[in-house]
Motif scaffolding. Structure first.
Motif, PDB file in Angstrom:
ATOM      1  N   PHE A  83      52.047  37.163  52.624  1.00  0.00           N
ATOM      2  CA  PHE A  83      51.501  37.793  51.424  1.00  0.00           C
ATOM      3  C   PHE A  83      50.133  38.423  51.685  1.00  0.00           C
ATOM      4  O   PHE A  83      49.377  37.964  52.546  1.00  0.00           O
ATOM      5  CB  PHE A  83      51.335  36.765  50.303  1.00  0.00           C
ATOM      6  CG  PHE A  83      52.589  36.034  49.934  1.00  0.00           C
ATOM      7  CD1 PHE A  83      53.517  36.607  49.068  1.00  0.00           C
ATOM      8  CD2 PHE A  83      52.850  34.765  50.436  1.00  0.00           C
ATOM      9  CE1 PHE A  83      54.676  35.931  48.723  1.00  0.00           C
ATOM     10  CE2 PHE A  83      53.998  34.073  50.095  1.00  0.00           C
ATOM     11  CZ  PHE A  83      54.917  34.665  49.238  1.00  0.00           C
ATOM     12  N   ILE A  84      49.848  39.451  50.894  1.00  0.00           N
ATOM     13  CA  ILE A  84      48.505  40.009  50.818  1.00  0.00           C
ATOM     14  C   ILE A  84      48.143  40.046  49.334  1.00  0.00           C
ATOM     15  O   ILE A  84      48.824  40.704  48.540  1.00  0.00           O
ATOM     16  CB  ILE A  84      48.421  41.437  51.386  1.00  0.00           C
ATOM     17  CG1 ILE A  84      48.732  41.444  52.880  1.00  0.00           C
ATOM     18  CG2 ILE A  84      47.029  42.028  51.135  1.00  0.00           C
ATOM     19  CD1 ILE A  84      48.709  42.827  53.492  1.00  0.00           C
ATOM     20  N   VAL A  85      47.105  39.322  48.964  1.00  0.00           N
ATOM     21  CA  VAL A  85      46.658  39.335  47.569  1.00  0.00           C
ATOM     22  C   VAL A  85      45.723  40.519  47.394  1.00  0.00           C
ATOM     23  O   VAL A  85      44.650  40.572  48.002  1.00  0.00           O
ATOM     24  CB  VAL A  85      45.940  38.019  47.204  1.00  0.00           C
ATOM     25  CG1 VAL A  85      45.418  38.093  45.771  1.00  0.00           C
ATOM     26  CG2 VAL A  85      46.881  36.837  47.363  1.00  0.00           C
ATOM     27  N   ILE A  86      46.135  41.475  46.584  1.00  0.00           N
ATOM     28  CA  ILE A  86      45.336  42.686  46.411  1.00  0.00           C
ATOM     29  C   ILE A  86      44.483  42.646  45.148  1.00  0.00           C
ATOM     30  O   ILE A  86      43.609  43.487  44.965  1.00  0.00           O
ATOM     31  CB  ILE A  86      46.219  43.955  46.386  1.00  0.00           C
ATOM     32  CG1 ILE A  86      47.143  43.939  45.164  1.00  0.00           C
ATOM     33  CG2 ILE A  86      47.003  44.081  47.676  1.00  0.00           C
ATOM     34  CD1 ILE A  86      47.863  45.254  44.938  1.00  0.00           C
ATOM     35  N   GLY A  87      44.739  41.661  44.266  1.00  0.00           N
ATOM     36  CA  GLY A  87      43.939  41.608  43.046  1.00  0.00           C
ATOM     37  C   GLY A  87      44.205  40.367  42.232  1.00  0.00           C
ATOM     38  O   GLY A  87      45.226  39.687  42.401  1.00  0.00           O
ATOM     39  N   GLY A  88      43.252  40.054  41.368  1.00  0.00           N
ATOM     40  CA  GLY A  88      43.407  38.941  40.449  1.00  0.00           C
ATOM     41  C   GLY A  88      43.057  39.383  39.049  1.00  0.00           C
ATOM     42  O   GLY A  88      42.172  40.222  38.856  1.00  0.00           O
ATOM     43  N   ILE A  89      43.765  38.857  38.064  1.00  0.00           N
ATOM     44  CA  ILE A  89      43.535  39.218  36.665  1.00  0.00           C
ATOM     45  C   ILE A  89      43.322  37.949  35.844  1.00  0.00           C
ATOM     46  O   ILE A  89      44.122  37.019  35.904  1.00  0.00           O
ATOM     47  CB  ILE A  89      44.731  40.000  36.076  1.00  0.00           C
ATOM     48  CG1 ILE A  89      44.964  41.304  36.848  1.00  0.00           C
ATOM     49  CG2 ILE A  89      44.495  40.301  34.592  1.00  0.00           C
ATOM     50  CD1 ILE A  89      46.220  42.048  36.408  1.00  0.00           C
ATOM     51  N   ILE A  90      42.240  37.926  35.092  1.00  0.00           N
ATOM     52  CA  ILE A  90      41.961  36.848  34.145  1.00  0.00           C
ATOM     53  C   ILE A  90      42.280  37.360  32.752  1.00  0.00           C
ATOM     54  O   ILE A  90      41.736  38.375  32.317  1.00  0.00           O
ATOM     55  CB  ILE A  90      40.490  36.397  34.234  1.00  0.00           C
ATOM     56  CG1 ILE A  90      40.221  35.739  35.595  1.00  0.00           C
ATOM     57  CG2 ILE A  90      40.134  35.456  33.090  1.00  0.00           C
ATOM     58  CD1 ILE A  90      38.760  35.418  35.825  1.00  0.00           C
ATOM     59  N   SER A  91      43.162  36.649  32.052  1.00  0.00           N
ATOM     60  CA  SER A  91      43.583  37.075  30.715  1.00  0.00           C
ATOM     61  C   SER A  91      43.301  35.967  29.706  1.00  0.00           C
ATOM     62  O   SER A  91      44.121  35.060  29.524  1.00  0.00           O
ATOM     63  CB  SER A  91      45.079  37.424  30.725  1.00  0.00           C
ATOM     64  OG  SER A  91      45.505  37.870  29.447  1.00  0.00           O
ATOM     65  N   PRO A  92      42.158  36.025  29.022  1.00  0.00           N
ATOM     66  CA  PRO A  92      41.833  34.997  28.023  1.00  0.00           C
ATOM     67  C   PRO A  92      42.779  35.047  26.823  1.00  0.00           C
ATOM     68  O   PRO A  92      43.247  36.110  26.426  1.00  0.00           O
ATOM     69  CB  PRO A  92      40.396  35.362  27.607  1.00  0.00           C
ATOM     70  CG  PRO A  92      39.865  36.172  28.740  1.00  0.00           C
ATOM     71  CD  PRO A  92      41.048  36.959  29.236  1.00  0.00           C
ATOM     72  N   VAL A  93      43.033  33.880  26.254  1.00  0.00           N
ATOM     73  CA  VAL A  93      43.979  33.754  25.153  1.00  0.00           C
ATOM     74  C   VAL A  93      43.421  34.345  23.853  1.00  0.00           C
ATOM     75  O   VAL A  93      42.201  34.455  23.662  1.00  0.00           O
ATOM     76  CB  VAL A  93      44.351  32.263  24.944  1.00  0.00           C
ATOM     77  CG1 VAL A  93      43.212  31.508  24.258  1.00  0.00           C
ATOM     78  CG2 VAL A  93      45.643  32.118  24.158  1.00  0.00           C
ATOM     79  N   HIS A  94      44.325  34.709  22.959  1.00  0.00           N
ATOM     80  CA  HIS A  94      43.972  35.270  21.652  1.00  0.00           C
ATOM     81  C   HIS A  94      43.277  34.219  20.778  1.00  0.00           C
ATOM     82  O   HIS A  94      43.526  33.020  20.906  1.00  0.00           O
ATOM     83  CB  HIS A  94      45.250  35.760  20.959  1.00  0.00           C
ATOM     84  CG  HIS A  94      45.024  36.610  19.757  1.00  0.00           C
ATOM     85  ND1 HIS A  94      44.823  36.079  18.497  1.00  0.00           N
ATOM     86  CD2 HIS A  94      44.966  37.960  19.602  1.00  0.00           C
ATOM     87  CE1 HIS A  94      44.665  37.058  17.632  1.00  0.00           C
ATOM     88  NE2 HIS A  94      44.742  38.210  18.282  1.00  0.00           N
TER      89      HIS A  94
END
Length: 307
Positions: free
Chosen positions: A41-52
């Motif tokens: 694998f190559i991790v190209i990005g990370g996303i943080i998605s806070p809850v509503h």
């Protein structure tokens, strides 16, 4: 394996982030490090998605604060970004719907179909241009110049920013309708791209609680997308997975990061951070980054609340 034959991964983490801790960032870093070590694998990005805000968790501060704290926590990162889409919806969104949103969003940005764990795409996930124009990373000096993972995420983030981005110094986080015209879709050389849910063992354990999760959602999350788990507090992930028929069924789609269970970040939590803030405990500096602490004190968050 060469860079283009490895599976390119975007790690997506959903949660309250109330507040975001050093442990959350450590989870991203350890997951990326472990996935790279596998050689697949190559991790190209990370996303943080806070809850509503309507999630209904006691003591949950408004999303405008949580988004800002998350942005402050990743301001020095060149690969993790904060996405406000979940917070900007009319109501709470399931983890499954958040994953599907980002899959569809990446599909629009790249112009291609993303593969999933069970059935990798038969066409390039990020493919060659449909027209005859030169690929975006070719130049006159070297027509065989290939896009690196960093360039790929940077260019994707640039286009994603036109759709949904975070600007910490604005009064409101910028949000543009995802149906907006982005112009020509970006296209790259052939790579396989997947979005994987990044979580701690506590979320994995919640899959075993009867009635807490919709079974069809679990099938999609684990079966179609896949999960990367960073264990906390020495949790026995093998035992956890054996307690759920869905987790057992898709065991091969669950990647458990072999981390040092005694690492100090493995015991850091938002709950401990809030308690430390309420009690004036100096150990809060071990749990939260200084910019986040400064923002909390400035905004008077968590100080006079319980839990």
């Amino acid at each position: 394996m060469t860079e283009t034959t490895k599976t390119h991964v975007i790690l997506l983490s959903c949660g309250s982030f109330n507040p975001i801790t050093k442990g959350h960032i450590h989870m991203f870093e350890k997951a990326r490090e472990y996935l790279h070590k596998t050689g697949r694998f190559i991790v190209i990005g990370g996303i943080i998605s806070p809850v509503h805000d309507s999630y209904g968790k006691p003591g949950l501060v408004p999303s405008r604060h949580r988004l800002t704290m998350c942005q402050l926590a990743v301001q020095s990162s060149d690969w993790i970004r904060v996405d406000p889409w979940e917070c900007y919806q009319d109501t709470w969104q399931t983890t499954c719907s958040v994953l599907e949103h980002h899959r569809d969003l990446m599909k629009r940005v790249t112009g291609c179909i993303l593969s999933n764990v069970n059935s990798p795409s038969t066409t390039p996930v990020i493919g060659q241009p449909q027209n005859q124009t030169r690929p975006i990373y070719q130049n006159n000096s070297n027509i065989n110049n290939k896009p690196t993972a960093v360039k790929l995420w940077g260019k994707m983030s640039e286009s994603l920013g036109k759709i949904c981005c975070v600007r910490p110094h604005s009064e409101r986080f910028t949000f543009v309708d995802e149906n907006a015209n982005l112009g020509t879709a970006m296209r790259y050389e052939e790579i396989e791209l997947r979005i994987l849910l990044l979580c701690g063992s506590d979320l994995l354990e919640s899959f075993c609680i009867p009635g807490l999760w919709n079974e069809s959602d679990m099938e999609v999350i684990v079966g179609d997308f896949g999960i990367v788990v960073v264990p906390r507090d020495g949790a026995d992930t093998e035992r956890i997975m054996n307690h759920s028929s869905v987790l057992r069924k898709y065991k091969d789609n669950i990647i458990v990061v072999k981390d040092d269970i005694n690492h100090p970040m493995s015991i850091v939590s938002s709950t401990k951070s809030r308690l430390a803030l309420q009690h004036g405990d100096g150990h809060v500096v071990d749990y939260l980054s200084q910019p986040v602490i400064d923002y909390i004190l400035q905004s008077q968050l968590y100080i006079n609340t319980s839990g």
